[in-house]
Design an enzyme around this catalytic site. Sequence first.
Site, PDB file in Angstrom:
ATOM      1  N   ASP A 266      -0.889  -0.646   2.983  1.00  0.00           N
ATOM      2  CA  ASP A 266      -2.238  -0.489   3.532  1.00  0.00           C
ATOM      3  C   ASP A 266      -2.427   0.949   4.008  1.00  0.00           C
ATOM      4  OD1 ASP A 266      -4.778  -1.339   4.181  1.00  0.00           O
ATOM      5  OD2 ASP A 266      -4.193  -2.182   6.121  1.00  0.00           O
ATOM      6  N   HIS A 267      -3.517   1.562   3.598  1.00  0.00           N
ATOM      7  CA  HIS A 267      -3.851   2.946   3.998  1.00  0.00           C
ATOM      8  C   HIS A 267      -2.743   3.941   3.665  1.00  0.00           C
ATOM      9  CE1 HIS A 267      -7.658   1.984   5.944  1.00  0.00           C
ATOM     10  NE2 HIS A 267      -7.061   0.887   6.374  1.00  0.00           N
TER      11      HIS A 267
ATOM     12  N   GLY B 251     -10.243  -2.025  14.362  1.00  0.00           N
ATOM     13  CA  GLY B 251      -9.919  -2.252  15.777  1.00  0.00           C
ATOM     14  C   GLY B 251     -11.072  -2.894  16.529  1.00  0.00           C
TER      15      GLY B 251
END
Length: 283
Positions: free
Chosen positions: A82-83, A181
């Site tokens: 991820d990322h 977030g």
Amino acid sequence: MPLVSIGEELKRAQAGGYALPLFDTADVQSTEGMIQALEDRKAPAMIALYSGALERPNGRAMAAYIRTRAEEASVPISLMLDHGSSFENVMHAIAAGFTDVMYDGSSLPFEENVAQTKAVVRAAHAVGLCVEAELGHVGSGSDYQSFGALRKGFTDPDTVERFVSETGVDFLAIAIGTAHGLYEGDPEIDLDLLRVIRARLDIPLVLHGGSGCSDAQFRATIENGISKINVATDLFRAAGVSVAEAGKGGEASYWAFSRAATEAFRERVSYYVDLFGASGKAH
Ligand code: 13P
């Protein structure tokens, strides 16, 4: 039905009008809760490590553990980066046995994002992995009022076709109003922008920053063409609350904490796979 590269499953999700989840994991407790829920719900999914987690001293061991558990699972599970933060980071993931990768060049100027993504796609496709990239930039929920709520970072629909055809990317993460977030305020999602992008591309579209969206927002994004949804913060928040609860009164027991964490991940993952329509979709 083991470890898979998720491309075919995501194509089925796109054709079938449901979404597959990606859950970021951190340790054994979170991973076990996720796998229990996925097997129970018969749902395909991606279990992911963040780029930074892969570079920690235990990163390769974590990847090997998730890989083994996915191989043993009764539902299709992809081990996804991820990322991914650089070409090198993606190469580390390939060497560690990941089955799909995201490369995130969304903070780079357009041409640089194209060039870096293209290099990653060439390498990853050579060894059979799918690649996700990001166009536009999904920011942080803590800056939401000064960023996402002002439509900063939103994907420019006039650039999507060129980006996809020049890079050869398999899935595209787009910025349409979500953020990573906890949100400052509530997320506002631009469904018109999603519809415009959906009409211009034929590959699966990805929504990042799933935590904090309402059930109605999830349903609307899926109805309008999102096929993959990433969720992390909400799972860890729920597990934190459960672990704190398990520590109240009586003697603090490590085993009670560990069980509470796994159970919280299991519950939240079950909730999301039901909501996204992924339950029962494992073939
Ligand atoms: P959240 O932590 O906001 O759910 O976002 C997860 C995510 O998009 C990971 O790529």
